[in-house]
Enzyme design. Structure first.
Site, mmCIF file in Angstrom:
data_model
loop_
_atom_site.group_PDB
_atom_site.id
_atom_site.type_symbol
_atom_site.label_atom_id
_atom_site.label_comp_id
_atom_site.label_asym_id
_atom_site.label_seq_id
_atom_site.Cartn_x
_atom_site.Cartn_y
_atom_site.Cartn_z
ATOM 1 N N ASP A 112 -15.012 2.691 7.798
ATOM 2 C CA ASP A 112 -15.083 2.549 6.338
ATOM 3 C C ASP A 112 -15.346 1.095 5.957
ATOM 4 O O ASP A 112 -14.674 0.538 5.084
ATOM 5 C CB ASP A 112 -13.795 3.049 5.682
ATOM 6 C CG ASP A 112 -13.976 3.319 4.193
ATOM 7 O OD1 ASP A 112 -15.135 3.430 3.751
ATOM 8 O OD2 ASP A 112 -12.971 3.412 3.467
ATOM 9 N N LYS B 272 0.861 -1.184 0.000
ATOM 10 C CA LYS B 272 0.000 0.000 0.000
ATOM 11 C C LYS B 272 0.897 1.234 0.000
ATOM 12 O O LYS B 272 1.592 1.511 0.968
ATOM 13 C CB LYS B 272 -0.915 -0.001 1.227
ATOM 14 C CG LYS B 272 -1.853 1.193 1.290
ATOM 15 C CD LYS B 272 -2.757 1.114 2.513
ATOM 16 C CE LYS B 272 -3.691 2.313 2.585
ATOM 17 N NZ LYS B 272 -4.591 2.247 3.767
#
Length: 714
Positions: free
Chosen positions: A287, A192
């Site tokens: 989220d 990431k």
């Protein structure tokens, strides 16, 4: 009593205290500091024993400045008294008496005899500065160590050259995710990438919070941070995770994949267990959505992407931002601007996921916050009056409906099993307190009734599938659909253009032309050109926009309008009357071009130009027909006669997709185009020279006029 006396250079950090000793430094005069049993000769030591205690020792040191240091070591018999061990250090520095505590270098043996060791190196700076220096020395960039030292404490950065980046597998708001191979272990990993704009400290802290949260969590259903990649000179950082083959959104949207009830229970059970671990550690994910629920090849689910996660304390309310959670999964209290919320925001998103797995599509896909809130009220009903009064939400006065909405969850999801519907009803409660907790959800009938949740390893194996793959396929399908639509429109226009009057027609009515104006948004307005006719055709890229405004055509090809768009002309033929707008190109005996060819009137929708063709002709001649007395007309007519000798068409049809045919200059192919350009350049030069001559002539005439007027006294 034993006494050790040595003379030499006085050490600075010899004497340190521990929990069992007291250090006292006393500066006295030389003649009072020496004990009676101390020998007078320098660099000589001897020991003495006491009849009372053989474990007491003295040590004296002196330097060339006749300063001596006497150390008395007095151990403690733990059985007889509880006093701590004392150590007296007598130093001759000045006549002033000084007391201070220092760290000790004494190591106490098993027999409680103190032996002096080499002093250990201690940090003289603050703890944070020392840690920062150690982190920088370990390879961390200084901008990261100074702002987010806690996040990287105890870790060593990995090097980028120890990984092989394979492909991009995810794209988020603040980061990108890549599939890579760890060259040291030969295992697949997910990297990431987080990049910081100008090393902004706030963005670094934002990223550091995610790292701290991930390091705090340790659960089979939560993604584990395995390491970090960065360097001292790098402006970005990679977070290393285990590679997961699927995400729940990608699998759920794949045609042909239908989840069974036991399979849905398996996924939901893992999700709730992971959330339970997060909430027990004081972490809100904020989220939860299908693309953040990752699955490996054994169908083990793990919660990922903690970029929006934050800490919370249930008993101490702290203001949090309401601009979190993806819109389709955002609870109503956040849409109403709440900053005082807890674990219930994750439970609302979980309810949306549960209903989505059964229905196969998102249940509330709003495009804006207002639309999303409206969808929530229509499905789940509006809050009660008491909730509006107690909550005091910032946007309550704006979004509070005048008439309350009725809840219709049961009617909408009546096809769901009763146990699943009951859990959806609880998780999608409009008022947060009614949603319960992860523990209560796990104890619901949905997980305790038959069929029970399947074992992850027993579920079907799927090909790697992620949300980004689904989006790519949808975009490709949309592009193909648009392409086929354009081709169909082009064929339809071609069929319609066959009804254009023949070349021997006398004229086309104004009404017919005006009817054709509505076709200017089509991909192509031209006919398929007849190779036997007297004109040329070029293959030109299609228009990006079918509408061309304020465009003026020159030489029968195209021009650029004020918006920078190419305006392509048609190639079909039209009656002779319309060619009054093109007298500088061909004579009246030449075959006519399309009513759209070299005419801006039909393209820009100018009714004035259509109704007054003479106005357009005069305008064109005034602008372009003055160069060298119509030399262009004569040359083009000659080229036209040469071109009519060729029986084979020079029309380049090529592939039909995204191509169109437009009329061009009446010249033959080959090098004649270069000659035309050279001739064009020569005409421009002649025009410039003529303008200069005219300017000089005008100046001479003006001077003569002025001289004449001056002579006449005017």
């Amino acid at each position: 009593m034993g006494c050790n006396c040595t003379k030499g250079t006085r050490p600075d950090n010899d004497n340190v205290d521990n929990s069992n000793s007291i250090v006292s430094n006393v500066n006295v005069k030389e003649r009072r500091s020496k004990p009676k049993k101390t020998p007078k000769k320098k660099k000589k030591s001897k020991s003495a024993s006491s009849s009372k205690d053989n474990n007491v020792g003295f040590e004296e040191r002196s330097n060339d400045n006749k300063e001596a240091s006497l150390t008395l070591l007095i151990p403690i018999d733990a059985k007889k008294d509880d006093e701590s061990e004392k150590k007296v250090n007598l130093e001759r520095k000045s006549s002033r008496l000084v007391f201070q505590r220092r760290p000790t270098g004494i190591e106490v043996g098993a027999n409680n005899i103190g032996t002096l060791q080499q002093p250990k190196m201690t940090r003289i700076c603050s703890v944070s500065n020392g840690e920062r220096g150690a982190q920088v020395m370990a390879g961390w960039p200084s901008w990261l160590a100074s702002v987010a030292g806690e996040a990287i404490n105890g870790w060593i950065p990995r090097k980028a050259d120890s990984f092989e980046k394979l492909e991009k597998i995810g794209q988020g708001t603040y980061s990108s995710v890549y599939k890579a191979r760890d060259l040291e272990t030969n295992q697949l990993v997910a990297l990431k990438k987080v990049r910081f704009a100008n090393m902004d400290p706030d963005s670094v802290r934002f990223m550091a919070r995610e790292i701290i949260i991930l390091r705090r969590l340790d659960h089979p259903n939560v993604m584990k941070l395995e390491g970090l990649i960065t360097s001292r000179v790098s402006g970005s950082m990679y977070l290393i995770f285990e590679y997961m083959e699927h995400d729940l959104a990608g699998l759920a949207s794949t045609p042909g994949i239908n989840f069974s009830e036991a399979q849905i229970k398996c996924y939901m059970k893992q999700l709730l267990h992971g959330l339970e671990h997060c909430h027990s550690r004081g972490v809100l994910h904020r989220d939860i959505k299908g693309s953040n629920l990752l699955l490996d090849h054994n169908n083990n689910l793990k919660i990922g992407d903690f970029g929006l996660a934050n800490f919370y304390q249930g008993h101490q309310k702290q203001p949090l931002t309401s601009r979190v959670v993806t819109l389709w999964y955002r609870p109503p209290e956040l849409l109403l601007g709440s900053t005082d919320y807890g674990v219930t925001v994750d439970l609302w998103s979980t309810g949306c996921i549960l209903a989505e797995l059964f229905t196969g599509k998102p249940i509330m896909p709003g495009r804006t916050e207002v639309e999303q809130l409206h969808k929530i009220f229509k499905l789940c009903g509006s809050p009660s009056e008491e909730y509006w009064k107690i909550s005091k939400l910032p946007h309550a006065t704006i979004f509070k409906p005048q008439q309350p909405y009725k809840r219709c969850v049961a009617e909408t999801f009546k096809s769901l099993p009763s146990s699943a519907l009951a859990l959806v009803e609880v998780l999608l409660a409009v008022e947060p307190d009614a949603r319960g907790t992860t523990a209560s959800a796990l104890e619901s009938e949905f997980f305790t009734t038959s069929p029970l949740a399947s074992d992850p390893s027993s579920l079907p194996k799927y090909q790697p599938r992620k949300e980004i793959d689904v989006k790519a396929q949808e975009e490709e399908a949309k592009r193909k659909k648009d392409t086929s639509s354009k081709q169909n429109d082009s064929k339809q226009v071609s069929r319609e253009s066959k009804a254009v009057p023949a070349p021997d027609s006398n004229a086309e009515s104004l009404t017919s032309i005006q009817k054709r104006q509505g076709q200017h948004n089509q991909v192509s307005n031209s006919d398929k050109f007849n190779p036997g006719e007297d004109a040329a055709s070029f293959r030109i890229e299609p228009l990006k926009s079918g509408t061309a405004k304020d465009g003026h055509t020159r030489y029968g090809v195209s021009s650029v309008n004020r918006n920078g768009e190419n305006v392509m002309m048609g190639s079909s033929r039209s009656p002779r009357k319309e060619l009054r707008t093109q007298r500088s190109f061909v004579q009246r005996g030449t075959a006519q071009l399309s009513r759209f060819s070299n005419s801006v009137a039909a393209r820009d929708g100018s009714h004035f130009a259509i109704a007054n063709p003479r106005w357009f002709e005069d305008s064109y001649n005034n602008n372009n027909g003055r160069q060298n007395g119509g030399a262009w007309s004569q040359r083009l007519v000659v080229k036209h006669k040469e071109f009519t000798k060729h029986k084979e068409s020079i029309t380049v049809n090529g592939e039909k997709k995204e191509r169109m045919h437009c009329s061009g200059p009446l010249v033959s192919a080959g090098g004649n185009l270069d000659e035309m350009l050279k001739e064009h350049e020569r005409q421009i030069q002649l025009a410039v020279r003529k303008a200069r001559v005219d300017k000089k002539t005008n100046r001479g005439d003006n001077r003569q006029t002025q001289a004449f007027l001056a002579a006449n006294g005017r």
